[in-house]
Design a protein around this motif. Structure first.
Motif, PDB file in Angstrom:
ATOM      1  N   PHE B 106       3.316  -6.767  -0.176  1.00 25.53           N
ATOM      2  CA  PHE B 106       3.205  -7.075  -0.707  1.00 25.53           C
ATOM      3  C   PHE B 106       1.378  -7.934  -0.513  1.00 25.53           C
ATOM      4  CE2 PHE B 106       1.638 -10.239  -3.548  1.00 25.53           C
ATOM      5  CZ  PHE B 106       1.747 -10.373  -5.125  1.00 25.53           C
ATOM      6  N   PHE B 107       1.954  -8.456   0.595  1.00 22.11           N
ATOM      7  CA  PHE B 107       0.855  -8.984   0.984  1.00 22.11           C
ATOM      8  C   PHE B 107      -0.363  -7.831   1.573  1.00 22.11           C
ATOM      9  CE2 PHE B 107       3.049 -13.225   0.066  1.00 22.11           C
ATOM     10  CZ  PHE B 107       2.471 -13.215  -0.785  1.00 22.11           C
ATOM     11  N   THR B 109      -0.474  -4.944   1.029  1.00 24.72           N
ATOM     12  CA  THR B 109      -1.280  -4.382  -0.032  1.00 24.72           C
ATOM     13  C   THR B 109      -2.438  -5.066  -0.665  1.00 24.72           C
ATOM     14  OG1 THR B 109       0.847  -2.208   0.348  1.00 24.72           O
ATOM     15  CG2 THR B 109      -0.564  -2.472  -1.340  1.00 24.72           C
ATOM     16  N   LEU B 110      -1.644  -5.777  -1.261  1.00 22.88           N
ATOM     17  CA  LEU B 110      -3.125  -6.643  -1.309  1.00 22.88           C
ATOM     18  C   LEU B 110      -4.142  -6.778  -0.622  1.00 22.88           C
ATOM     19  CD1 LEU B 110      -2.863  -8.444  -4.627  1.00 22.88           C
ATOM     20  CD2 LEU B 110      -2.101 -10.050  -3.330  1.00 22.88           C
ATOM     21  N   ALA B 111      -4.588  -7.511   0.155  1.00 25.11           N
ATOM     22  CA  ALA B 111      -5.122  -7.660   1.358  1.00 25.11           C
ATOM     23  C   ALA B 111      -5.750  -5.586   1.701  1.00 25.11           C
ATOM     24  CB  ALA B 111      -4.976  -8.097   2.594  1.00 25.11           C
ATOM     25  N   GLY B 112      -4.888  -4.278   1.599  1.00 22.40           N
ATOM     26  CA  GLY B 112      -5.724  -3.563   2.197  1.00 22.40           C
ATOM     27  C   GLY B 112      -6.527  -3.277   1.471  1.00 22.40           C
ATOM     28  N   TYR B 113      -6.099  -3.673   0.025  1.00 28.43           N
ATOM     29  CA  TYR B 113      -6.666  -3.351  -0.965  1.00 28.43           C
ATOM     30  C   TYR B 113      -7.770  -3.722  -1.616  1.00 28.43           C
ATOM     31  CZ  TYR B 113      -8.156  -3.462  -6.410  1.00 28.43           C
ATOM     32  OH  TYR B 113      -8.941  -3.651  -8.074  1.00 28.43           O
ATOM     33  N   ALA B 114      -7.923  -4.893  -1.313  1.00 28.71           N
ATOM     34  CA  ALA B 114      -9.118  -5.778  -0.705  1.00 28.71           C
ATOM     35  C   ALA B 114     -10.327  -5.359  -0.242  1.00 28.71           C
ATOM     36  CB  ALA B 114      -8.561  -7.628  -0.880  1.00 28.71           C
ATOM     37  N   MET B 166       4.409 -11.828   7.474  1.00 23.95           N
ATOM     38  CA  MET B 166       3.891 -12.163   6.070  1.00 23.95           C
ATOM     39  C   MET B 166       2.953 -10.703   5.540  1.00 23.95           C
ATOM     40  SD  MET B 166       5.621 -14.446   3.157  1.00 23.95           S
ATOM     41  CE  MET B 166       3.999 -15.600   3.249  1.00 23.95           C
ATOM     42  N   ALA B 167       2.088 -10.926   6.106  1.00 26.17           N
ATOM     43  CA  ALA B 167       0.822 -10.364   6.240  1.00 26.17           C
ATOM     44  C   ALA B 167       0.192 -10.018   7.601  1.00 26.17           C
ATOM     45  CB  ALA B 167      -0.658 -11.038   5.267  1.00 26.17           C
ATOM     46  N   SER B 168       0.803  -9.052   8.082  1.00 20.89           N
ATOM     47  CA  SER B 168       1.030  -8.575   9.476  1.00 20.89           C
ATOM     48  C   SER B 168      -0.510  -7.274   9.312  1.00 20.89           C
ATOM     49  CB  SER B 168       1.415  -7.668   9.575  1.00 20.89           C
ATOM     50  OG  SER B 168       1.584  -6.263   8.989  1.00 20.89           O
TER      51      SER B 168
END
Lengths: 327, 295
Positions: B106-107, B109-114, B166-168
């Motif tokens: 989740f985290f 993909t969210l950051a990668g999208y940003a 969580m956000a690697s």
């Protein structure tokens, strides 16, 4: 998230949207990336700074933060005058070389063999070679622990069988090797397990490097009358160098932080003559068994310096120039 | 990114044979021999793991050592269950791996999208910082990690392991690569014109289209969590909270180890991953080598 009211002006360029939509678009990316940075500050940066602070304190965890005592560089000097620390560093360096070098010496020819010799079976073979890399190190080390058994182990039995083959028998030892019980063999044993685990991984890196080299280059070279050796020397090697550098760097950094394999193979104790005690193991012991957080923190910085220095040397030697010197 | 094998969906093309003799001095039979010997040595420990799991302790350590299956599997299994709550330990491993994988997906993909789809102030600098965090060796983090978790009272709780990871950085890097190359910007713009919220775009457009990359990242995350040792060793302190590798370590650490039972446990720890690997080896290999070979 709150749904924004649907704007009806469908053809309006998005840049000009005002109000809530505009606000959203401007700040959404920051919100989306914030989890990483928040977590990094809490669990990445802060611990490292705290680790630096701690390395100048004398402190037994569990006694409360109020009991910290500033001791200046004493934790560092304690380490530097501790023979066991130097031994662990020496073990770490020896293990890094002993396990690192053969991996690549085996992986490169293997990658060539798979690339040049296999078509149909290639996926199966790469999968087989990759298996060790995705298997729990603890599980692997436990298996090898039994295989290394002195009197009854499979490895000694196999070596013995090989020794009894005529012609090539002389290459193999006649006597049983006390792999995990004798000082001289503890490091080779650990190195064997590490080599077994990472050779396939490196083979895969080299294979992907080989596959990235355009075939046209080889074709053009052979049209120009280049020999096989020349193609290898002037096309393959230079183009493989970046991946070689990556693979060697990964082995180096990984090898200097070896923990699980020696920990399990020596049953947590470091083995005969402490030959299997790596610096991370010693650090863990200093913290968990001796409850000496400051000394353990200082040790981690000393190891960090060693890793940094060796990585730098590695970059200088192989990073931009070097390697292409041939012979 | 270089791939090791053709991606799914593309018909597998026969590779043109490499120019003859591009590798000097390695005749074909030598190549085959090398590959075969290597493969046998790679597989052998797994084979002996299964063989030993079916033999009693005395049978394992005899001369010559057993090379074929015995009939002691059920007794070994019983002995394992008597010594440690191994199904509980496997469950702990599974719980930790699943929750780590779900939150990471989740985290990241969210950051990668940003990072892939927005241009915002400081984007490149922030992404550079993110990549730089990957270069710090874990060495510096071990002692403070233990202390911080002690201070937070998170000892013996799985969240001590899944929340920090969580956000690697690696995951965000992987997702950014994929989203940037596989999803057209126009799609996002169109959704925006239709009045979708930013998070709505992520949920309705980005998530459904990043399946392959998510599968890859998910597999890698799962495997790494399942195999983790040093982190759990620091956090978990009781046989009820141990993950499977920790339980194996405890079994090995006691005097008078029942090696048959231990091998049974080792096999139970390894087999789920072997199955996972059999199903999705290509994606796992691509995911794990992606970090190293961004070409």
């Amino acid at each position: 998230m709150i749904a924004s009211p649907k704007t009806t002006s469908g053809s309006r360029p998005p840049r000009r949207a005002g109000g809530w939509a505009e606000f959203q678009r401007r700040y959404a990316p920051y919100i989306f990336i914030s989890p990483f940075f928040v977590l990094f500050f809490i669990f990445g940066l802060f611990p490292i700074l705290f680790n630096a602070y701690l390395s100048f304190q004398e402190w037994q965890p569990g006694t409360g933060l109020g009991d910290m005592k500033f001791v200046g560089f004493r934790n560092y000097t304690d380490n530097l005058t501790d023979p066991t620390f130097w031994l662990s560093l020496k073990n770490t360096a020896v293990l890094a070389v002993l396990s690192g070098l053969p991996q690549h010496l085996l992986a490169i020819p293997l990658a060539f063999a798979v690339y040049g010799g296999l078509k149909k079976l290639q996926n199966l073979v790469t999968a087989v070679y990759f298996l060790p890399y995705i298997t729990s190190i603890v599980a692997i080390s436990v298996i090898f622990f039994t295989l290394f058994s002195w009197q009854y182990g499979v490895i000694n039995a196999a070596l013995n069988a090989l020794h009894n083959i005529p012609l090539i028998g002389g290459l193999f030892p006649a006597d049983k090797i006390n792999w995990l019980g004798e000082k001289e063999y503890v490091q080779p044993s650990i190195a064997l397990v590490v080599i077994w685990r990472y050779t396939g991984w490196n083979m895969l890196l080299y294979l992907s490097g080989l596959q990235a080299i355009p075939k046209e280059l080889y074709e053009a070279a052979s049209v120009d009358g280049a020999t096989g050796w020349q193609s290898f020397r002037y096309i393959t090697l230079p183009l493989l160098r970046p991946i070689m550098f990556v693979a060697v760097t990964l082995s180096l950094i990984g090898g200097l932080q070896l923990f699980e394999e020696p920990f399990i193979l020596t049953n947590g104790g470091g083995g005969a003559g402490q030959a299997g005690l790596t610096t991370i193991m010693y650090m863990y012991r200093t913290y968990a068994s001796y409850s000496d957080a400051g000394v353990a923190a200082a040790m981690s910085w000393l190891l960090f310096l060693v890793i940094g220095a060796l990585t730098l040397i590695n970059n200088r030697l192989f990073g931009r120039s070097g390697m292409a010197g041939g012979n | 990114m270089t791939t090791v094998s053709p991606s799914a969906g593309q018909p597998e093309q026969a590779r043109p044979a490499p120019a003859r003799g591009f590798l000097p001095g390695l005749p074909r039979f030598a190549a085959y021999l090398l590959i075969a010997v290597g493969a046998v040595l790679t597989i052998a420990p797994f084979y002996f793991m299964f063989v030993f799991a079916t033999h009693s302790r005395t049978e394992i350590f005899q001369l010559p050592p057993p090379t074929w299956f015995g009939d002691n599997l059920s007794a070994n299994y019983q002995s394992l269950m008597d010594r440690v709550p191994f199904w509980r330990n496997l469950w702990n491993s599974l719980y930790l791996a699943v929750i780590t994988t779900a939150t990471t997906l989740f985290f990241c993909t969210l950051a990668g999208y940003a990072f892939a789809m927005y241009s915002f102030k400081g984007r490149n600098a922030l992404f550079g910082l993110l990549l730089a965090t990957m270069l710090v060796p874990g060495t510096l983090n071990i002692v403070p990690f233990a202390l911080i978790m002690q201070a937070l009272g998170w000892i013996d709780t799985p969240r001590a392991l899944w929340i920090p990871g969580m956000a690697s950085a690696f995951g965000i890097f992987l997702m950014r690569q994929y989203i940037g190359s596989a999803i057209p910007r126009e799609l996002v713009e169109a959704a925006r014109i239709d009045g979708a919220t930013e998070f709505g775009i992520f949920r309705k457009i980005i998530v459904p289209l990043t399946g392959p990359a998510m599968a890859t990242l998910g597999l890698v995350t799962f495997v790494q969590s399942w195999n983790g040792f040093l982190g759990p060793l620091i956090i978990f302190r009781s046989s009820e909270t141990y993950t499977a590798p920790l339980a194996l370590r405890t079994l090995q650490g006691i005097a008078n180890t029942d090696w048959g039972a231990l091998m049974c446990g080792v096999a139970l720890t390894v087999v789920p991953l072997l199955i996972l690997f059999a199903i999705a080896s290509r994606q796992l290999i691509e995911g794990l080598t992606a970090g190293a070979t961004k070409g």
